[in-house]
Design a protein around this motif. Structure first.
Motif, PDB file in Angstrom:
ATOM      1  N   GLY A 203       0.791  -1.226   0.000  1.00 62.65           N
ATOM      2  CA  GLY A 203       0.000   0.000   0.000  1.00 62.65           C
ATOM      3  C   GLY A 203       0.822   1.273   0.000  1.00 62.65           C
ATOM      4  N   GLN A 223      -3.803   0.529   0.380  1.00 55.82           N
ATOM      5  CA  GLN A 223      -4.322  -0.327   1.446  1.00 55.82           C
ATOM      6  C   GLN A 223      -4.858   0.513   2.598  1.00 55.82           C
ATOM      7  N   PRO A 241      -8.719  -3.254   4.173  1.00 59.54           N
ATOM      8  CA  PRO A 241      -8.090  -4.554   4.443  1.00 59.54           C
ATOM      9  C   PRO A 241      -8.951  -5.366   5.395  1.00 59.54           C
TER      10      PRO A 241
END
Length: 358
Positions: A203, A223, A241
Motif C-alpha cells: 500500500g 491499502q 483490508p
C-alpha cells in the motif's frame, strides 16, 4: 477497547449531546460511494495479520448476499467512477493482493458458487517461480474465465518508495516503470487481459508514484481504509483490508456500510517521512457543508488535533508517529448508523535514517 469502538463511541456521545439527528446527516449524504474490499489469504494456517479464515470469508459473503449488496467487477466500478456515472447504494468490489493458493482453493469456489466477480492483483515473478505458495498461471487463467480480473501488482513486490543506495530520481522512476510494465506484459502473455489497474505493494505510495502511474494510464489502489467516491484520487483509491482483528463480522458490516468522505486532499507531508518528520500533516477541503464537531480523526497517540479554516481542516499527529507504516483515520456520521470514512497512510524512516522493510 479498539480504536474503532473509541471513534464510534465518541461520535455517538457527541451527536447526542449536541442534538445532531440522523435526518440532518442524511440531508448531507453524498451519493456514488462504493466499498472495495482487500484480502490476502483465506486460510487458518497463514499469518493472522493478512488472513481471514474460510469460515469468516463465507460468513461475510453470506452477509453481502442476504442484505442485497451488489458485487461488481472492479473494471465496471472503475468505469463508473472514471466517467462520473451513478453508482447505486450498497455496491462492493472484492480484491485479493497476491495470488496465494488459498484464493483458488478457498475463496474462488465460494465466490463462483454465488456468482460474485473478484480481482486478483498478481506479482508476476512470484507466480512464475511458484514462490511462497503462489498459484500458477493455469489456475489464474481458469479463474479469469470464471469471474476474475487479473491485474498488476508489480514483477517483484518491492517497497516502491525505497531507493537503492546512490539511486537518483530518474533511475528510481525507470526501475518502477520496469516493475509495472514487466508485470503488465507478463499478465497479457498468460491471461490476455490489459486492464490498467494497479495495486501498490504494501500500500506504499507517494505523489511521485501517483503522477507516474497517472501518466501511464493506470488507476491505482492503496491499502488505506475508506470508501471510493467522486473525490477519491484516481491513483490512491482506498480499500478496506479484511484480516486479523479486522475480519470479525461486526467490523466488516461497519465498513461495507461506509461512504466516501466528501473532501479532497489539498496537501500533505511528503512520504516517506524522514526520522525528523515525526508529526506529519494533511489538509482536507470539504466539498459540502458538514457539522464540524462530528468530524473526528485518530492515529498514533489517539485523537488527533484539528485546525479548521472555513471549509478546510489540517490534521496533525498528537505524538511522534512510529517508524514504519501508520495512518490517520477520520470519520463523520452519515446517518442511518453509517459513517463517512477517510484514511491517510504514512511511511516513516527509523531514527538512523534506515527503512523498516518486511
Amino acid at each position: 477497547m479498539t480504536v474503532k469502538n473509541i471513534i464510534l463511541g465518541l461520535i455517538t456521545l457527541l451527536s447526542t449531546s449536541l442534538g445532531y439527528s440522523e435526518q440532518q446527516a442524511n440531508e448531507n449524504t453524498i451519493n456514488n460511494s462504493a466499498v472495495i474490499l482487500l484480502y490476502h489469504h483465506v486460510a487458518d494456517d497463514t499469518p493472522a495479520i493478512t488472513s481471514v479464515s474460510p469460515q469468516q470469508f463465507e460468513q461475510q459473503l453470506d452477509y453481502l448476499q442476504a442484505n442485497d449488496f451488489k458485487v461488481w467487477p472492479l473494471p465496471q466500478l472503475m468505469t463508473h467512477y472514471r466517467q462520473g456515472l451513478s453508482i447505486p447504494d450498497k455496491v462492493v468490489a472484492i480484491t485479493f493482493d497476491d495470488a496465494y493458493e488459498s484464493v483458488y482453493s478457498q475463496a474462488y469456489p465460494r465466490l463462483k458458487q454465488r456468482g460474485m466477480p473478484f480481482t486478483i492483483f498478481v506479482t508476476t515473478d512470484s507466480v512464475d517461480k511458484q514462490f511462497n505458495k503462489q498459484l500458477n498461471w493455469q489456475a489464474l487463467l481458469e479463474m479469469s474465465r470464471n469471474g476474475a480480473t487479473i491485474a498488476n501488482h508489480t514483477v517483484n513486490h518491492p517497497h516502491m518508495l525505497y531507493r537503492f543506495e546512490g539511486e537518483n530520481d530518474k533511475q528510481w522512476q525507470q526501475r518502477m516503470q520496469q516493475e509495472i510494465d514487466g508485470a503488465q506484459q507478463r499478465i497479457a502473455e498468460q491471461i490476455g487481459s490489459q486492464h490498467k489497474l494497479f495495486a501498490y505493494p504494501y500500500g506504499e505510495h507517494n505523489q511521485s508514484l501517483k503522477e507516474q502511474l497517472a501518466q501511464m494510464g493506470y488507476l491505482a489502489f492503496g491499502q488505506q481504509s475508506g470508501a471510493l467516491g467522486p473525490y477519491s484520487h484516481a491513483q490512491s483509491i482506498p480499500r478496506y483490508p479484511i484480516a486479523g482483528d479486522y475480519s470479525k463480522l461486526d467490523d466488516f458490516i461497519l465498513k461495507i456500510h461506509t461512504k466516501a468522505m466528501p473532501a479532497i486532499e489539498l496537501s500533505s507531508s511528503a512520504t516517506p517521512l524522514s526520522a525528523k518528520q515525526s508529526k506529519p500533516t494533511v489538509t482536507l477541503e470539504f466539498k459540502q457543508a458538514i457539522h464540524k464537531p462530528f468530524f473526528q480523526c485518530y492515529g498514533p497517540g489517539g485523537k488527533l488535533p484539528l485546525q479548521w479554516q472555513a471549509n478546510t481542516v489540517t490534521i496533525t499527529a498528537a505524538v511522534d508517529i512510529p517508524a514504519g507504516r501508520s495512518r490517520y483515520n477520520c470519520t463523520l456520521p452519515a446517518g442511518d448508523n453509517r459513517y463517512y470514512w477517510y484514511s491517510k497512510p504514512w511511511v516513516r524512516l527509523k531514527d538512523d535514517g534506515t527503512w523498516i522493510l518486511d
